[in-house]
Design a protein around this motif. Sequence first.
Motif, mmCIF file in Angstrom:
data_model
loop_
_atom_site.group_PDB
_atom_site.id
_atom_site.type_symbol
_atom_site.label_atom_id
_atom_site.label_comp_id
_atom_site.label_asym_id
_atom_site.label_seq_id
_atom_site.Cartn_x
_atom_site.Cartn_y
_atom_site.Cartn_z
ATOM 1 N N THR A 17 -66.323 54.352 41.810
ATOM 2 C CA THR A 17 -67.117 55.531 41.384
ATOM 3 C C THR A 17 -66.125 56.992 41.520
ATOM 4 N N THR A 18 -66.622 57.896 40.823
ATOM 5 C CA THR A 18 -66.041 59.288 40.944
ATOM 6 C C THR A 18 -66.917 60.226 41.472
ATOM 7 N N VAL A 40 -68.942 60.470 28.711
ATOM 8 C CA VAL A 40 -70.278 60.368 29.743
ATOM 9 C C VAL A 40 -69.965 61.855 30.415
ATOM 10 N N TYR A 41 -71.310 62.498 30.157
ATOM 11 C CA TYR A 41 -71.471 63.754 30.943
ATOM 12 C C TYR A 41 -72.758 64.134 30.678
ATOM 13 N N TYR A 42 -73.257 65.333 31.229
ATOM 14 C CA TYR A 42 -74.484 65.768 31.530
ATOM 15 C C TYR A 42 -75.742 65.360 30.172
ATOM 16 N N LEU A 43 -74.948 65.561 28.866
ATOM 17 C CA LEU A 43 -75.664 65.345 27.667
ATOM 18 C C LEU A 43 -75.770 63.985 27.346
ATOM 19 N N ASN A 44 -74.977 63.152 27.775
ATOM 20 C CA ASN A 44 -74.898 61.701 27.438
ATOM 21 C C ASN A 44 -74.785 61.079 28.588
ATOM 22 N N MET A 45 -75.436 60.815 29.597
ATOM 23 C CA MET A 45 -75.285 60.148 30.832
ATOM 24 C C MET A 45 -75.021 58.941 30.932
ATOM 25 N N GLU A 46 -75.471 58.161 29.863
ATOM 26 C CA GLU A 46 -75.420 56.542 29.965
ATOM 27 C C GLU A 46 -74.223 56.470 29.106
ATOM 28 N N SER A 48 -71.025 53.632 27.893
ATOM 29 C CA SER A 48 -70.990 52.061 27.517
ATOM 30 C C SER A 48 -70.517 51.200 28.532
ATOM 31 N N ALA A 49 -69.735 51.712 29.552
ATOM 32 C CA ALA A 49 -68.863 51.079 30.499
ATOM 33 C C ALA A 49 -69.559 51.750 31.846
ATOM 34 N N GLY A 50 -70.181 52.711 31.982
ATOM 35 C CA GLY A 50 -70.619 53.424 33.334
ATOM 36 C C GLY A 50 -71.843 54.234 32.957
ATOM 37 N N THR A 51 -72.129 55.069 34.074
ATOM 38 C CA THR A 51 -73.437 56.019 34.187
ATOM 39 C C THR A 51 -72.927 57.042 34.974
ATOM 40 N N LEU A 52 -73.414 58.435 34.595
ATOM 41 C CA LEU A 52 -73.226 59.500 35.539
ATOM 42 C C LEU A 52 -74.927 59.659 35.814
ATOM 43 N N ASP A 53 -74.981 59.107 37.265
ATOM 44 C CA ASP A 53 -76.154 58.976 37.684
ATOM 45 C C ASP A 53 -76.682 60.214 38.656
ATOM 46 N N VAL A 54 -75.951 61.337 38.936
ATOM 47 C CA VAL A 54 -76.048 62.256 39.927
ATOM 48 C C VAL A 54 -75.448 63.663 39.112
ATOM 49 N N ASP A 55 -76.327 64.456 38.675
ATOM 50 C CA ASP A 55 -75.967 65.731 37.907
ATOM 51 C C ASP A 55 -76.579 66.958 38.538
ATOM 52 N N TYR A 65 -70.116 59.467 38.941
ATOM 53 C CA TYR A 65 -70.223 58.402 37.694
ATOM 54 C C TYR A 65 -69.826 57.129 38.506
ATOM 55 N N TYR A 66 -70.264 55.926 38.047
ATOM 56 C CA TYR A 66 -69.719 54.722 38.440
ATOM 57 C C TYR A 66 -69.628 53.825 37.147
ATOM 58 N N ALA A 67 -68.530 52.991 37.256
ATOM 59 C CA ALA A 67 -68.138 52.200 36.438
ATOM 60 C C ALA A 67 -69.049 50.840 36.651
ATOM 61 N N SER A 68 -69.762 50.323 35.776
ATOM 62 C CA SER A 68 -70.406 49.023 35.809
ATOM 63 C C SER A 68 -69.628 47.939 36.452
ATOM 64 N N CYS A 69 -70.169 47.119 37.419
ATOM 65 C CA CYS A 69 -69.608 45.995 37.836
ATOM 66 C C CYS A 69 -69.802 44.657 37.109
ATOM 67 N N ASP A 70 -70.526 44.856 35.941
ATOM 68 C CA ASP A 70 -71.122 43.763 35.034
ATOM 69 C C ASP A 70 -69.900 43.702 33.994
ATOM 70 N N SER A 71 -69.316 42.425 34.059
ATOM 71 C CA SER A 71 -68.257 42.237 33.211
ATOM 72 C C SER A 71 -68.351 42.310 31.800
#
Length: 146
Positions: A17-18, A40-46, A48-55, A65-71
């Motif tokens: 996580t960042t 990944v940033y405020y205009l593209n929050m989702e 391929s490998a993670g999500t910006l979930d708080v802006d 930002y968190y990188a997915s735990c889904d392999s």
Amino acid sequence: MASLESPEAKAQPGFFTTTLTWDGEGDVDLHMLEPGGTHVYYLNMEGSAGTLDVDNRVANGPEHYYASCDSSRLQAGIYDIRVNNFKGPERKATVQVNFANGGQPLTRIIDTGPQRGRLGDPDPLPVARISVQRDDSGNWTATPVQ
């Protein structure tokens, strides 16, 4: 104390996580450049490998930002962490990276420079790089690139 309610958690855990915070009013943006090329940033929050979930767009952060735990989503390669002073005066920004597989968290403090607005979106300031690798046994690791 029994009548107090805990706030709902906003940030999700991840393989790493960042979290970005800064010292005052304004809007400093967290950017993640994923190994597959997704920005990944405020205009593209989702990504391929993670999500910006708080802006946060008001003051102090956080952005997260968190990188997915889904392999099937997590990508091997280099994740570039960057920031942009979107709106407001120059700030001190703190970026902290935490790793699900343990290890020392990575902390970087940088000066954001003057407000750059959307003009800073294609070229955010570099902060740190994280290497994510998968070994022959299928085990994943995440480590800072020095």
